[in-house]
Design a protein around this motif. Sequence first.
Motif, PDB file in Angstrom:
ATOM      1  N   GLU A  41      39.861  39.599 -53.845  1.00  0.00           N
ATOM      2  CA  GLU A  41      39.697  40.007 -55.232  1.00  0.00           C
ATOM      3  C   GLU A  41      41.018  40.592 -55.727  1.00  0.00           C
ATOM      4  O   GLU A  41      42.080  40.338 -55.174  1.00  0.00           O
ATOM      5  CB  GLU A  41      38.509  40.954 -55.370  1.00  0.00           C
ATOM      6  CG  GLU A  41      37.193  40.277 -54.915  1.00  0.00           C
ATOM      7  CD  GLU A  41      35.995  41.189 -54.981  1.00  0.00           C
ATOM      8  OE1 GLU A  41      35.462  41.365 -56.082  1.00  0.00           O
ATOM      9  OE2 GLU A  41      35.596  41.710 -53.925  1.00  0.00           O
ATOM     10  N   THR A  42      40.997  41.384 -56.762  1.00  0.00           N
ATOM     11  CA  THR A  42      42.248  41.851 -57.358  1.00  0.00           C
ATOM     12  C   THR A  42      42.830  43.052 -56.631  1.00  0.00           C
ATOM     13  O   THR A  42      44.045  43.157 -56.452  1.00  0.00           O
ATOM     14  CB  THR A  42      42.022  42.220 -58.844  1.00  0.00           C
ATOM     15  OG1 THR A  42      41.485  41.084 -59.526  1.00  0.00           O
ATOM     16  CG2 THR A  42      43.324  42.627 -59.496  1.00  0.00           C
ATOM     17  N   SER A  43      41.975  43.934 -56.161  1.00  0.00           N
ATOM     18  CA  SER A  43      42.489  45.234 -55.726  1.00  0.00           C
ATOM     19  C   SER A  43      41.766  45.810 -54.513  1.00  0.00           C
ATOM     20  O   SER A  43      41.527  47.012 -54.441  1.00  0.00           O
ATOM     21  CB  SER A  43      42.397  46.233 -56.889  1.00  0.00           C
ATOM     22  OG  SER A  43      41.064  46.312 -57.361  1.00  0.00           O
ATOM     23  N   ARG A  44      41.400  44.949 -53.562  1.00  0.00           N
ATOM     24  CA  ARG A  44      40.700  45.441 -52.380  1.00  0.00           C
ATOM     25  C   ARG A  44      41.485  45.110 -51.122  1.00  0.00           C
ATOM     26  O   ARG A  44      41.909  43.971 -50.918  1.00  0.00           O
ATOM     27  CB  ARG A  44      39.287  44.854 -52.316  1.00  0.00           C
ATOM     28  CG  ARG A  44      38.459  45.428 -53.450  1.00  0.00           C
ATOM     29  CD  ARG A  44      37.033  44.997 -53.455  1.00  0.00           C
ATOM     30  NE  ARG A  44      36.320  45.733 -54.494  1.00  0.00           N
ATOM     31  CZ  ARG A  44      35.147  45.423 -54.954  1.00  0.00           C
ATOM     32  NH1 ARG A  44      34.510  44.378 -54.474  1.00  0.00           N
ATOM     33  NH2 ARG A  44      34.571  46.144 -55.903  1.00  0.00           N
ATOM     34  N   GLN A  45      41.673  46.107 -50.300  1.00  0.00           N
ATOM     35  CA  GLN A  45      42.485  45.965 -49.097  1.00  0.00           C
ATOM     36  C   GLN A  45      41.675  46.421 -47.878  1.00  0.00           C
ATOM     37  O   GLN A  45      41.051  47.482 -47.897  1.00  0.00           O
ATOM     38  CB  GLN A  45      43.756  46.810 -49.224  1.00  0.00           C
ATOM     39  CG  GLN A  45      44.628  46.811 -47.979  1.00  0.00           C
ATOM     40  CD  GLN A  45      45.808  47.746 -48.113  1.00  0.00           C
ATOM     41  OE1 GLN A  45      46.731  47.487 -48.878  1.00  0.00           O
ATOM     42  NE2 GLN A  45      45.781  48.849 -47.372  1.00  0.00           N
ATOM     43  N   TYR A  46      41.719  45.608 -46.806  1.00  0.00           N
ATOM     44  CA  TYR A  46      40.992  45.888 -45.567  1.00  0.00           C
ATOM     45  C   TYR A  46      42.000  45.938 -44.420  1.00  0.00           C
ATOM     46  O   TYR A  46      42.830  45.037 -44.285  1.00  0.00           O
ATOM     47  CB  TYR A  46      39.962  44.793 -45.281  1.00  0.00           C
ATOM     48  CG  TYR A  46      39.054  44.461 -46.440  1.00  0.00           C
ATOM     49  CD1 TYR A  46      37.772  44.987 -46.526  1.00  0.00           C
ATOM     50  CD2 TYR A  46      39.489  43.630 -47.472  1.00  0.00           C
ATOM     51  CE1 TYR A  46      36.932  44.696 -47.595  1.00  0.00           C
ATOM     52  CE2 TYR A  46      38.655  43.334 -48.552  1.00  0.00           C
ATOM     53  CZ  TYR A  46      37.383  43.865 -48.609  1.00  0.00           C
ATOM     54  OH  TYR A  46      36.575  43.573 -49.675  1.00  0.00           O
TER      55      TYR A  46
END
Length: 213
Positions: free
Chosen positions: A60-65
Amino acid sequence: LAVSDSLSALDRDTTGIGFLLALRNVKVFKKDMQVACDSLAYNDLDSLVRLYRKPIVWNETSRQYSSDSISVVIKDRRLEKASLMSNAFIIFQEDSLLFDQVKGAEMMAFFDSTGGLKRFDSLGGSSGVFFLEENGTYATVNKFEAKMLTASFRDGTLYDLNYFEEVKSDAYPVVQLRQDDRLLKGFGWHPELRPTGPEDVTSYVPRETERDK
């Protein structure tokens, strides 16, 4: 070769990859997922992509794992679920200064048919920070700790959050919370490592397909 043998060879599709191993400074770009890690292994048997040594996955635009290692299941060419093993950390960027965060010993993330996050489970001791929007502004921050939590999303927005066992939860006005207290220990936001297009992975430009010919 005999003519018949040559024609038979042309009929075979040799573009399938049974096993892939990538080493050192690995980057992956896909429209709905990007990856940066040290090394990567994939095989067709279980459609499992294994990412090693400080892997980071964005979608998505702004999700970090991120975690010590990540296993990603790809089904029908889309991200289906991911397992974050040891020191798991998920970050959602709300604006340029505010970040929702969840960390735990281990996490499982599940994605919908469009590749959007639909649920994640945090196990083995979880803590987090969520900024709550009210009348168009982020006025309240919720800080929590629990043995386990599960969160569900609808159209990209958190709509259900459940804590389990040894729950500690406090809410504060955002203006009263110091900047240092807005970030969990181990927080690391790395947009500079995220591939934004194929050109960030390689300068090679694929030629047009000749498969039909």
